[in-house]
Design a protein around this motif. Structure first.
Motif, mmCIF file in Angstrom:
data_model
loop_
_atom_site.group_PDB
_atom_site.id
_atom_site.type_symbol
_atom_site.label_atom_id
_atom_site.label_comp_id
_atom_site.label_asym_id
_atom_site.label_seq_id
_atom_site.Cartn_x
_atom_site.Cartn_y
_atom_site.Cartn_z
ATOM 1 N N SER A 72 55.464 50.194 21.726
ATOM 2 C CA SER A 72 54.603 50.930 22.660
ATOM 3 C C SER A 72 54.577 50.252 24.023
ATOM 4 O O SER A 72 54.556 50.918 25.063
ATOM 5 C CB SER A 72 53.184 51.054 22.097
ATOM 6 N N GLY A 73 54.567 48.920 24.033
ATOM 7 C CA GLY A 73 54.617 48.201 25.300
ATOM 8 C C GLY A 73 55.964 48.329 25.981
ATOM 9 O O GLY A 73 56.059 48.421 27.206
ATOM 10 N N LEU A 74 57.033 48.368 25.181
ATOM 11 C CA LEU A 74 58.378 48.492 25.740
ATOM 12 C C LEU A 74 58.593 49.845 26.401
ATOM 13 O O LEU A 74 59.321 49.948 27.389
ATOM 14 C CB LEU A 74 59.419 48.289 24.634
ATOM 15 N N ILE A 75 57.956 50.886 25.874
ATOM 16 C CA ILE A 75 58.089 52.208 26.486
ATOM 17 C C ILE A 75 57.592 52.167 27.933
ATOM 18 O O ILE A 75 58.239 52.690 28.850
ATOM 19 C CB ILE A 75 57.305 53.261 25.680
ATOM 20 N N VAL A 76 56.447 51.531 28.128
ATOM 21 C CA VAL A 76 55.880 51.427 29.475
ATOM 22 C C VAL A 76 56.777 50.570 30.363
ATOM 23 O O VAL A 76 57.115 50.953 31.489
ATOM 24 C CB VAL A 76 54.467 50.819 29.423
ATOM 25 N N PHE A 77 57.182 49.407 29.846
ATOM 26 C CA PHE A 77 57.963 48.494 30.679
ATOM 27 C C PHE A 77 59.345 49.053 31.001
ATOM 28 O O PHE A 77 59.845 48.889 32.115
ATOM 29 C CB PHE A 77 58.113 47.128 29.998
ATOM 30 N N ASN A 78 59.982 49.717 30.036
ATOM 31 C CA ASN A 78 61.331 50.231 30.269
ATOM 32 C C ASN A 78 61.360 51.298 31.352
ATOM 33 O O ASN A 78 62.343 51.414 32.093
ATOM 34 C CB ASN A 78 61.909 50.792 28.969
ATOM 35 N N LEU A 79 60.289 52.089 31.450
ATOM 36 C CA LEU A 79 60.197 53.066 32.532
ATOM 37 C C LEU A 79 60.193 52.357 33.884
ATOM 38 O O LEU A 79 60.940 52.728 34.803
ATOM 39 C CB LEU A 79 58.930 53.910 32.367
ATOM 40 N N PHE A 80 59.369 51.337 33.989
ATOM 41 C CA PHE A 80 59.303 50.538 35.219
ATOM 42 C C PHE A 80 60.637 49.856 35.491
ATOM 43 O O PHE A 80 61.149 49.869 36.615
ATOM 44 C CB PHE A 80 58.185 49.500 35.072
ATOM 45 N N SER A 81 61.225 49.278 34.446
ATOM 46 C CA SER A 81 62.460 48.512 34.593
ATOM 47 C C SER A 81 63.618 49.378 35.065
ATOM 48 O O SER A 81 64.365 48.995 35.975
ATOM 49 C CB SER A 81 62.813 47.851 33.253
ATOM 50 N N GLU A 82 63.795 50.547 34.453
ATOM 51 C CA GLU A 82 64.927 51.400 34.825
ATOM 52 C C GLU A 82 64.828 51.857 36.268
ATOM 53 O O GLU A 82 65.826 51.869 36.995
ATOM 54 C CB GLU A 82 65.013 52.610 33.900
ATOM 55 N N ALA A 83 63.643 52.218 36.700
ATOM 56 C CA ALA A 83 63.466 52.695 38.071
ATOM 57 C C ALA A 83 63.692 51.578 39.085
ATOM 58 O O ALA A 83 64.424 51.744 40.070
ATOM 59 C CB ALA A 83 62.070 53.276 38.239
ATOM 60 N N VAL A 84 63.097 50.419 38.850
ATOM 61 C CA VAL A 84 63.153 49.328 39.823
ATOM 62 C C VAL A 84 64.509 48.638 39.826
ATOM 63 O O VAL A 84 65.041 48.294 40.891
ATOM 64 C CB VAL A 84 62.020 48.312 39.541
ATOM 65 N N SER A 85 65.105 48.429 38.661
ATOM 66 C CA SER A 85 66.385 47.711 38.580
ATOM 67 C C SER A 85 67.509 48.438 39.304
ATOM 68 O O SER A 85 68.394 47.811 39.894
ATOM 69 C CB SER A 85 66.780 47.495 37.119
ATOM 70 N N ARG A 86 67.476 49.755 39.279
ATOM 71 C CA ARG A 86 68.543 50.540 39.893
ATOM 72 C C ARG A 86 68.254 50.924 41.344
ATOM 73 O O ARG A 86 69.123 51.468 42.033
ATOM 74 C CB ARG A 86 68.787 51.805 39.076
ATOM 75 N N SER A 87 67.057 50.646 41.813
ATOM 76 C CA SER A 87 66.659 51.098 43.147
ATOM 77 C C SER A 87 67.455 50.480 44.299
ATOM 78 O O SER A 87 67.666 51.158 45.312
ATOM 79 C CB SER A 87 65.157 50.866 43.356
ATOM 80 N N PRO A 88 67.908 49.203 44.227
ATOM 81 C CA PRO A 88 68.637 48.655 45.379
ATOM 82 C C PRO A 88 69.903 49.425 45.740
ATOM 83 O O PRO A 88 70.354 49.372 46.885
ATOM 84 C CB PRO A 88 68.965 47.225 44.931
ATOM 85 N N THR A 89 70.508 50.116 44.781
ATOM 86 C CA THR A 89 71.729 50.880 45.078
ATOM 87 C C THR A 89 71.470 52.379 45.183
ATOM 88 O O THR A 89 72.419 53.150 45.329
ATOM 89 C CB THR A 89 72.786 50.638 43.979
ATOM 90 N N ALA A 90 70.218 52.785 45.110
ATOM 91 C CA ALA A 90 69.895 54.211 45.087
ATOM 92 C C ALA A 90 70.349 54.930 46.356
ATOM 93 O O ALA A 90 70.801 56.078 46.305
ATOM 94 C CB ALA A 90 68.389 54.409 44.892
#
Length: 259
Positions: A72-90
């Motif tokens: 349940s905690g990973l669901i929340v964190f993975n949403l944040f992680s996917e968005a932020v990790s890929r943002s520098p090349t967006a």
């Protein structure tokens, strides 16, 4: 900030769909990996933490398995992680879009977040099925999507900010994933916020990521949610979104020159 995004919601939806489909293009199971990947991961959690380590959450209530608390905690964190990790090349990854005067460049950093929401929806479906299978499904799960709002706003703000910086500083593509990994261990994903030393508790209780993870777990356990902490997190996320959008709009005129 909101109305321009609503105006371009169709275009954003098409870009998100394209991003998701391209990720699984050529794979044997195609887009079914959206469902299979979290299902396999949850199965591994259940085996490793439930059968091998037989781990338990501190003061674990009602016998809810540790691996479900973790997931349940990973669901929340993975949403944040996917968005932020890929943002520098967006933005950097689409120079042809940037150079088109009529293209709404501000929606590009939101594409990874949209893709993350698609994956989160399937992760949440897997969680619901697992809770039902273990006999711990409660009506509180209906609050889960609403509780994600502070994290969404925080991710939006950081995505705009980091996407702008990513145009000018290529190293951001290497730096951000490291910072996200550090954030994973500094967030109450693998442990409850109650296990944190008292002097550090405010950092966990009132930041958007920690507050939402704790609120989400309380929801699936049908326990009282700290709405004060959640509202503070919501305000913090809204402020991050506003500052991120302002910084992006201030920087966007120079994108074409750099790219």
């Amino acid at each position: 900030m909101i109305f321009p995004l609503l105006k371009h919601r169709y275009l954003l939806g098409q870009l998100v769909m394209r991003d998701v489909l391209l990720r699984y293009r050529g794979a044997m199971f195609g887009v079914f990996w959206i469902f299979l990947s979290p299902l396999l991961m949850l199965g591994i959690f259940a085996f490793v933490f439930g059968q091998i380590f037989q781990a338990r959450w501190p003061q674990q209530p009602d016998g809810l398995p540790f691996w479900l608390m973790l997931y349940s905690g990973l669901i929340v964190f993975n949403l944040f992680s996917e968005a932020v990790s890929r943002s520098p090349t967006a933005v950097r990854a689409f120079p042809s879009y940037v150079k088109k005067i009529i293209f709404p460049v501000e929606i590009l950093p939101l594409v990874p977040l949209g893709a993350g929401l698609v994956h989160t929806a399937f992760n949440l479906l897997i969680l619901v099925l697992a809770l039902a299978w273990t006999g711990h499904l409660t009506v509180g799960i209906l609050l889960f999507p609403v509780l994600l709002l502070p994290v969404l706003l925080l991710a939006v703000g950081l995505s705009w900010f980091l996407a702008a910086w990513g145009v000018f500083i290529k190293d951001m593509n290497q730096i951000v994933p490291l910072l996200v990994q550090m954030t994973f261990f500094l967030s109450p994903v693998l442990y409850p916020a109650s296990a944190v030393p008292p002097m550090l508790r405010p950092l966990y209780d009132y930041n958007p990521l920690g507050a939402v993870i704790e609120a989400a777990r309380a929801a699936i356990l049908a326990q009282p949610i700290s709405w004060t902490a959640w509202l503070i997190a919501l305000a913090g996320g809204a402020l991050a979104a506003l500052l991120g959008h302002t910084f992006f709009q201030h920087s966007r005129d120079e994108f074409a020159d750099v790219l």
